[in-house]
Design a protein around this motif. Structure first.
Motif, short mmCIF file in Angstrom:
data_model
loop_
_atom_site.label_atom_id
_atom_site.label_comp_id
_atom_site.label_asym_id
_atom_site.label_seq_id
_atom_site.Cartn_x
_atom_site.Cartn_y
_atom_site.Cartn_z
N VAL A 20 0.87 -1.18 0.00
CA VAL A 20 0.00 0.00 0.00
C VAL A 20 0.90 1.22 0.00
O VAL A 20 1.74 1.40 0.88
CB VAL A 20 -0.94 0.03 1.23
N LYS A 21 0.74 2.05 -1.05
CA LYS A 21 1.58 3.24 -1.20
C LYS A 21 0.79 4.26 -2.00
O LYS A 21 0.20 3.92 -3.04
CB LYS A 21 2.86 2.84 -1.93
N TYR A 22 0.77 5.50 -1.54
CA TYR A 22 0.04 6.57 -2.22
C TYR A 22 -1.42 6.21 -2.47
O TYR A 22 -1.96 6.44 -3.54
CB TYR A 22 0.71 6.95 -3.54
N LYS A 23 -2.06 5.59 -1.48
CA LYS A 23 -3.46 5.17 -1.55
C LYS A 23 -3.72 4.12 -2.63
O LYS A 23 -4.84 3.95 -3.10
CB LYS A 23 -4.39 6.37 -1.74
N LEU A 24 -2.66 3.45 -3.07
CA LEU A 24 -2.78 2.35 -4.03
C LEU A 24 -2.41 1.05 -3.32
O LEU A 24 -1.37 0.97 -2.68
CB LEU A 24 -1.84 2.54 -5.22
N CYS A 25 -3.25 0.05 -3.46
CA CYS A 25 -2.97 -1.26 -2.88
C CYS A 25 -2.86 -2.25 -4.03
O CYS A 25 -3.81 -2.43 -4.81
CB CYS A 25 -4.12 -1.66 -1.95
N VAL A 26 -1.68 -2.85 -4.20
CA VAL A 26 -1.46 -3.80 -5.29
C VAL A 26 -0.57 -4.94 -4.82
O VAL A 26 0.28 -4.77 -3.95
CB VAL A 26 -0.81 -3.14 -6.53
N HIS A 27 -0.78 -6.11 -5.42
CA HIS A 27 0.13 -7.23 -5.20
C HIS A 27 1.33 -7.03 -6.13
O HIS A 27 1.18 -6.54 -7.26
CB HIS A 27 -0.54 -8.56 -5.56
N THR A 28 2.48 -7.44 -5.69
CA THR A 28 3.71 -7.30 -6.48
C THR A 28 3.59 -7.91 -7.86
O THR A 28 3.87 -7.27 -8.87
CB THR A 28 4.90 -7.93 -5.74
N TYR A 29 3.15 -9.18 -7.95
CA TYR A 29 3.10 -9.85 -9.25
C TYR A 29 1.95 -9.36 -10.11
O TYR A 29 2.05 -9.36 -11.34
CB TYR A 29 3.03 -11.37 -9.08
N CYS A 30 0.86 -8.93 -9.49
CA CYS A 30 -0.24 -8.33 -10.26
C CYS A 30 0.27 -7.10 -11.00
O CYS A 30 -0.06 -6.87 -12.16
CB CYS A 30 -1.41 -7.95 -9.35
N GLN A 31 1.10 -6.32 -10.32
CA GLN A 31 1.65 -5.11 -10.92
C GLN A 31 2.68 -5.45 -12.00
O GLN A 31 2.66 -4.87 -13.08
CB GLN A 31 2.27 -4.24 -9.83
N ILE A 32 3.54 -6.41 -11.73
CA ILE A 32 4.58 -6.78 -12.69
C ILE A 32 3.96 -7.33 -13.98
O ILE A 32 4.42 -7.03 -15.08
CB ILE A 32 5.55 -7.81 -12.07
N LEU A 33 2.90 -8.14 -13.86
CA LEU A 33 2.32 -8.80 -15.03
C LEU A 33 1.20 -8.01 -15.71
O LEU A 33 0.71 -8.43 -16.75
CB LEU A 33 1.83 -10.20 -14.65
N ALA A 34 0.81 -6.87 -15.14
CA ALA A 34 -0.25 -6.06 -15.76
C ALA A 34 0.21 -5.59 -17.14
O ALA A 34 1.31 -5.07 -17.29
CB ALA A 34 -0.59 -4.87 -14.88
N THR A 35 -0.62 -5.81 -18.13
CA THR A 35 -0.28 -5.45 -19.50
C THR A 35 -0.13 -3.93 -19.63
O THR A 35 -1.01 -3.19 -19.23
CB THR A 35 -1.37 -5.95 -20.46
N GLY A 36 1.00 -3.51 -20.19
CA GLY A 36 1.24 -2.09 -20.43
C GLY A 36 1.83 -1.33 -19.26
O GLY A 36 1.98 -0.12 -19.33
N LEU A 37 2.19 -2.01 -18.19
CA LEU A 37 2.77 -1.35 -17.02
C LEU A 37 4.23 -1.77 -16.91
O LEU A 37 4.54 -2.95 -16.79
CB LEU A 37 2.00 -1.75 -15.76
#
Length: 102
Positions: A20-37
């Motif tokens: 959780v950072k800057y009011k964003l909550c994400v899983h590490t791998y969800c973020q890494i594998l998100a298309t276009g990120l």
């Protein structure tokens, strides 16, 4: 809940740790594998604005496994427009692979 897969409880082996950072909550791998990120080349960190953009784009896409909105990963096969949430991948017989380089 992760803003990319929408899970409050998820297998950390599949989704990674939740941050959780800057009011964003994400899983590490969800973020890494998100298309276009993609992470910044010099820091390896994801920009908050880029993550917010991907969350907005995913909100328009339905997961082909669970049919819920917010799918952030697109199939890599040319011509395939299926999208899915990372934790839904095994149930949809999707193979997810991370090679370390984008």
């Amino acid at each position: 809940a992760c803003m990319l897969c929408h899970r409050t409880q998820a297998d950390t082996d599949i989704c990674g740790d939740k941050t959780v950072k800057y009011k964003l909550c994400v899983h590490t791998y969800c973020q890494i594998l998100a298309t276009g990120l993609y992470p910044e080349e010099d820091t390896g960190q994801f920009l908050v604005g880029d993550t917010r953009r991907i969350i907005r784009e995913a909100a328009k896409k339905s997961c082909f496994v669970c049919y819920k909105m917010g799918a952030s990963i697109t199939c890599c096969h040319t011509g395939c427009d299926r999208t899915f949430h990372l934790p839904c991948a095994p149930n949809g017989q999707c193979v997810t692979q991370y090679f370390g380089a984008y």
